[in-house]
Design an enzyme around this catalytic site. Structure first.
Site, short mmCIF file in Angstrom:
data_model
loop_
_atom_site.label_atom_id
_atom_site.label_comp_id
_atom_site.label_asym_id
_atom_site.label_seq_id
_atom_site.Cartn_x
_atom_site.Cartn_y
_atom_site.Cartn_z
CD GLN A 58 -0.91 -0.22 3.73
OE1 GLN A 58 -0.99 0.83 4.48
NE2 GLN A 58 -1.36 -1.20 4.19
CG HIS A 60 -0.43 5.82 3.49
ND1 HIS A 60 -1.81 5.00 3.71
CD2 HIS A 60 0.30 5.09 4.25
CE1 HIS A 60 -1.41 3.90 4.47
NE2 HIS A 60 -0.15 3.90 4.74
CD GLU A 78 1.92 4.12 7.80
OE1 GLU A 78 0.85 4.60 7.67
OE2 GLU A 78 2.22 2.89 7.49
CG HIS A 136 4.05 1.23 3.62
ND1 HIS A 136 3.52 2.20 3.22
CD2 HIS A 136 3.08 0.86 4.50
CE1 HIS A 136 2.65 2.68 3.75
NE2 HIS A 136 2.12 1.77 4.62
NE ARG A 156 -6.83 -2.92 1.95
CZ ARG A 156 -8.27 -2.87 1.99
NH1 ARG A 156 -9.08 -3.09 1.39
NH2 ARG A 156 -8.38 -2.53 3.41
#
Ligand SMILES: O=P(O)(O)OC[C@H]1O[C@](O)(CO)[C@@H](O)[C@@H]1O
Length: 269
Positions: A58, A60, A78, A136, A156
């Site tokens: 995935q 982001h 993150e 990642h 995803r």
């Protein structure tokens, strides 16, 4: 002081049995325990993540991409602080070699993308910062604490054939086909205090005992406190390992003398 309410999230890759003090309700596979962001610090989301299988491959969006896509003002960078890992457990972060968009798309479609990632063997104390746009996948058999921008936008791009929705086009529009910079991951020694993240979206420190003046000076206002192996008190109220509390100031926190704790606060973007 506020102990943040938790939300247990079922995941196909989660676990039927969680390590203490967490418990999975009967018949539920829990992958994540979220701490609801308080009104005073809405920018940060803290989660425990428990895996028995790999998460999706995935990526982001960053802040600008999220906003341009009409998904709110925050993207999702993150970080992961590994608290336990089964022998052989790995985290997939970034590509072994540069890969262009066409090759990445083809690899996502035929599943070979999994093998193009770098899978890092991990143990407790390993730490990774995952900037938005990094491709990642967290591997199986890992327990970690994730501190992230408070955004739930995950694209995803490959899910090993599991029957979940994919977001290939959105993912491809933000994914970087690159290795990650080596300074973004390291092992954090158990003893002592160490800054884990120093911006741009938040500060995160792992502290042993009370933070020194330099660390405390970087926490001028409200913060989140995540005790690891000993209780702390905030305004005289006890916060146990497995909980996350909002403290109005670092002076309100009484740290256990030899205990370990994570503390974090957002930075203005
Ligand atoms: O799509 P999946 O496999 O359920 O993974 C989503 C999860 O992955 C993470 O982005 C961690 O990489 C979590 O913050 C998020 O909830």
């Amino acid at each position: 002081m506020t102990i943040l309410p938790t939300r247990e999230v079922e995941k196909v890759w989660g676990r039927d049995t969680l390590p203490a003090p967490f418990t999975a309700p009967d018949g539920k596979r829990i992958g994540e325990v979220w701490f609801e962001p308080p009104e005073q610090l809405p920018e940060l989301l803290v989660k425990y993540i428990f895996t028995s299988e790999k998460l999706s491959v995935q990526t982001h969006p960053d802040d600008d991409q999220a906003e341009a896509m009409g998904k709110g003002r925050q993207g999702k960078s993150e970080c992961w602080y590994v608290i336990d890992a089964e022998p052989g457990a790995t985290l997939g972060v970034g590509f072994a070699d540069h890969i262009d968009a066409d090759a990445m798309r083809a690899a996502a479609l035929d599943g070979s993308i999994e093998k193009l990632l770098v899978w890092h063997p991990v143990k407790a104390g390993d730490f990774f910062y995952i900037p938005a746009n990094t491709v990642h996948a967290i591997g199986a058999g890992v327990s970690l604490i994730e501190v992230q921008q408070n955004s739930d936008i995950t694209y995803r791009i490959y899910d090993y054939g599991r029957p979940r929705e994919l977001h290939l086009e959105e993912g491809m529009s933000v994914a970087k086909g690159e290795p990650i910079a080596p300074e973004l991951y390291r092992h954090v020694p158990e003893a002592g205090s160490q800054r884990l993240v120093d911006g741009p979206f938040f500060v995160l420190d792992k502290v042993e005992g009370a933070p020194d003046a330099a660390i405390s000076g970087d926490y001028p206002g409200a913060l989140l406190v995540i005790p690891r192996d000993a209780d702390v008190t905030v305004d005289g109220e006890v916060v146990h390992p497995g909980q996350c509390a909002l403290a109005s100031s670092i002076a309100a926190v009484d740290f256990a003398q030899h205990g370990h704790c994570l503390i974090t606060r957002p930075l203005a973007a």
